[in-house]
Design a protein around this motif. Structure first.
Motif, PDB file in Angstrom:
ATOM      1  N   LYS A 181       0.819  -1.215   0.000  1.00  0.00           N
ATOM      2  CA  LYS A 181       0.000   0.000   0.000  1.00  0.00           C
ATOM      3  C   LYS A 181       0.851   1.262   0.000  1.00  0.00           C
ATOM      4  CE  LYS A 181      -3.913  -2.175   2.267  1.00  0.00           C
ATOM      5  NZ  LYS A 181      -4.815  -2.129   3.421  1.00  0.00           N
ATOM      6  N   ASN A 182       2.185   1.095  -0.112  1.00  0.00           N
ATOM      7  CA  ASN A 182       3.126   2.217  -0.149  1.00  0.00           C
ATOM      8  C   ASN A 182       2.914   3.167   1.032  1.00  0.00           C
ATOM      9  OD1 ASN A 182       5.344   3.457  -1.256  1.00  0.00           O
ATOM     10  ND2 ASN A 182       4.153   4.752  -2.608  1.00  0.00           N
ATOM     11  N   GLU A 183       2.810   2.590   2.231  1.00  0.00           N
ATOM     12  CA  GLU A 183       2.570   3.362   3.445  1.00  0.00           C
ATOM     13  C   GLU A 183       3.801   3.451   4.342  1.00  0.00           C
ATOM     14  OE1 GLU A 183      -0.688   1.142   5.087  1.00  0.00           O
ATOM     15  OE2 GLU A 183      -2.167   2.364   4.034  1.00  0.00           O
ATOM     16  N   GLY A 184       4.915   2.898   3.896  1.00  0.00           N
ATOM     17  CA  GLY A 184       6.113   2.903   4.721  1.00  0.00           C
ATOM     18  C   GLY A 184       6.153   1.781   5.736  1.00  0.00           C
ATOM     19  N   ASN A 185       5.274   0.779   5.573  1.00  0.00           N
ATOM     20  CA  ASN A 185       5.230  -0.374   6.470  1.00  0.00           C
ATOM     21  C   ASN A 185       5.506  -1.638   5.664  1.00  0.00           C
ATOM     22  OD1 ASN A 185       4.300   1.123   8.773  1.00  0.00           O
ATOM     23  ND2 ASN A 185       2.323   1.225   7.784  1.00  0.00           N
ATOM     24  N   ASN A 186       6.576  -2.324   6.013  1.00  0.00           N
ATOM     25  CA  ASN A 186       6.895  -3.569   5.321  1.00  0.00           C
ATOM     26  C   ASN A 186       6.176  -4.729   5.987  1.00  0.00           C
ATOM     27  OD1 ASN A 186       8.557  -2.075   3.707  1.00  0.00           O
ATOM     28  ND2 ASN A 186      10.417  -2.636   4.785  1.00  0.00           N
TER      29      ASN A 186
END
Length: 80
Positions: free
Chosen positions: A43-48
């Motif tokens: 989701k390209n939220e900075g959470n892997n």
């Protein structure tokens, strides 16, 4: 994809909630038992997130949020 045993395995396109993965894949690896795992931020939220991957369908199932950029396996266990 080439497994550690020298076998070439064709993997279906990676899917996230029945849609092709849109963002970059950070890491993809086979476990010693032949399971496929992916590391991505779909989701390209900075959470892997660590995902298990169905080798037949390419569907990625979230397992857990992780604070790593690469994944690999040793002969006995997962290493992050």
């Amino acid at each position: 994809m080439i497994t550690g045993k020298g076998n070439i395995v064709t993997l279906s396109p990676l899917m996230f909630y029945e849609q092709p993965l849109q963002n970059d894949l950070l890491s993809l690896t086979f476990s010693p038992s032949g399971e496929v795992y992916a590391l991505a931020d779909p989701k390209n939220e900075g959470n892997n997130f660590l995902f298990s991957v169905d080798i037949e369908t390419g569907e990625m199932k979230p397992m857990s949020k992780v604070a790593v950029d690469k994944i690999t396996f040793s002969r006995k266990s997962i290493s992050m």
